[in-house]
Design an enzyme around this catalytic site. Structure first.
Site, PDB file in Angstrom:
ATOM      1  N   LYS A   1       0.808  -1.215   0.000  1.00 33.20           N
ATOM      2  CA  LYS A   1       0.000   0.000   0.000  1.00 33.20           C
ATOM      3  C   LYS A   1       0.843   1.268   0.000  1.00 33.20           C
ATOM      4  O   LYS A   1       2.045   1.267   0.232  1.00 33.20           O
ATOM      5  CB  LYS A   1      -0.997  -0.032   1.168  1.00 33.20           C
ATOM      6  CG  LYS A   1      -2.111  -1.034   0.904  1.00 33.20           C
ATOM      7  CD  LYS A   1      -3.243  -0.979   1.907  1.00 33.20           C
ATOM      8  CE  LYS A   1      -4.378  -1.904   1.458  1.00 33.20           C
ATOM      9  NZ  LYS A   1      -5.450  -1.979   2.456  1.00 33.20           N
TER      10      LYS A   1
ATOM     11  N   ARG B   1      -3.196 -10.072   4.978  1.00 34.55           N
ATOM     12  CA  ARG B   1      -3.602 -10.233   3.574  1.00 34.55           C
ATOM     13  C   ARG B   1      -2.476  -9.685   2.707  1.00 34.55           C
ATOM     14  O   ARG B   1      -2.186  -8.483   2.754  1.00 34.55           O
ATOM     15  CB  ARG B   1      -4.909  -9.488   3.340  1.00 34.55           C
ATOM     16  CG  ARG B   1      -5.480  -9.598   1.935  1.00 34.55           C
ATOM     17  CD  ARG B   1      -6.756  -8.777   1.822  1.00 34.55           C
ATOM     18  NE  ARG B   1      -7.402  -8.936   0.516  1.00 34.55           N
ATOM     19  CZ  ARG B   1      -7.101  -8.235  -0.561  1.00 34.55           C
ATOM     20  NH1 ARG B   1      -6.138  -7.312  -0.512  1.00 34.55           N
ATOM     21  NH2 ARG B   1      -7.737  -8.440  -1.698  1.00 34.55           N
TER      22      ARG B   1
END
Length: 265
Positions: A204, A244
Site C-alpha cells: 500500500k 492479507r
C-alpha cells in the site's frame, strides 16, 4: 491470506491474473508458498477506482472461486456486493471479505447471515472515488475503533453471529500514511473489540512513502514486498489473526520468525 486480483486495474498487479486459468494457477502457487486461504476479488478498490458492474464482477470471480475450491483451497471472496458473495459461497468460498463492512450493499448482511460464514468487517468511510477526502481524524485509532464497534453492532443486529465477525482497520481506505502507521503502532487497541483481526497492508501507499523518504518518489507497488513482510511480522507479534498479502513467501517467513521469537521469550 494470499490475494488473487481478477481485475485489469488493481494498483499492484492489475491484469496479471485476469484470465481464469491464470488466476486459479496463481492461487495454487500462493498456497504452495504458504497461504492458508486465498482471497479472490474482481473489483479494484484502489483510490480513485471506478466500480465494475455486477455482471462483470460475477464473470470474473465465480469461476476462479469454483476452480480453487475444487482443488481443496480455502477460499474467501473479496466483494462489496451481496449477489457476488452469495454466488461465490455457492461456488465454494467459506468467508466473505467486504471492505465496506456491509455498508455498500444493504443486502450483504442478510446474505452473510443466511450463509452462516465468517464476515470481515473493515473500517470504511466511502467508495474509492471519494475516500481520500474522508481521511480526516482527530484521533485516528480511537475513531477507527469506535466506528468499527458501531458497524459490528449493526452487523450483529442484522443477523450475523458475533463469533463469525473478523475486523479490519482498513489501512489505506480514507487514511493517509500517518494514519496507517498510527494504526499499526496501536493494533493492540483493536483487540478491545474482542474479534479476530485481519491486517491488509500489502504494497500500500504508506509503505511506498516510508521507503521513499522525504521528497522522493515512492517505489512501484511490486517493490514493497519486503516492507509488507515487516508489517506482517509486527502484526503477528501484535496478535493479528491473519495478514492479507500479494507475495506470500516473504510474509510466511517473517511470521514464522515472529512466532519463534515469541516462543523464546
Amino acid at each position: 491470506m494470499g490475494v488473487v486480483n481478477v481485475t485489469p486495474d488493481s494498483f499492484s498487479d492489475g491484469g496479471r491474473w485476469f484470465d481464469t486459468t491464470a488466476a486459479v494457477k496463481h492461487g495454487l502457487d500462493l498456497v504452495g508458498e504458504g497461504a492458508d486461504l486465498v482471497d479472490v476479488g474482481g473489483e479494484s478498490t484502489r483510490p480513485g477506482a471506478s466500480r465494475v458492474d455486477e455482471s462483470e464482477e460475477l464473470r470474473r470471480v465465480v469461476p476462479v472461486v469454483r476452480g480453487l475450491a475444487s482443488e481443496g483451497v480455502t477460499v474467501s471472496v473479496d466483494t462489496m456486493r451481496a449477489r457476488v458473495a452469495e454466488q461465490a459461497v455457492a461456488a465454494g468460498a467459506v468467508l466473505v471479505n467486504d471492505v465496506s463492512g456491509g455498508l455498500a450493499d444493504p443486502d450483504m448482511v442478510p446474505v452473510v447471515a443466511a450463509a452462516a460464514v465468517p464476515f470481515v468487517v473493515m473500517h470504511w468511510r466511502g467508495f474509492s472515488e471519494s475516500m481520500n477526502s474522508r481521511a480526516v481524524y482527530g484521533d485516528v485509532v480511537a475513531e477507527v475503533v469506535e466506528e468499527l464497534r458501531v458497524r459490528m453492532d449493526a452487523v450483529v443486529a442484522g443477523g450475523v453471529a458475533p463469533e463469525r465477525i473478523v475486523i479490519d482497520p482498513g489501512l489505506g481506505f480514507a487514511k493517509d500514511a500517518a494514519h496507517d502507521l498510527s494504526l499499526i503502532a496501536r493494533l493492540d487497541s483493536l483487540h478491545g473489540l474482542g474479534r479476530p483481526l485481519l491486517v491488509a497492508a500489502s504494497r500500500k501507499r504508506f509503505l511506498g512513502h516510508v521507503l521513499a523518504g522525504e521528497g522522493a518518489a515512492p517505489p512501484p507497488a511490486r517493490e514493497r514486498d519486503a516492507a509488507t513482510a515487516a508489517v506482517s511480522a509486527l502484526s503477528a507479534r501484535a496478535g493479528a489473526w491473519a495478514v492479507r498479502v500479494h507475495e506470500v513467501r516473504a510474509t510466511a517467513d517473517a511470521v514464522r520468525v515472529a512466532r519463534a521469537v515469541e516462543g523464546a521469550a
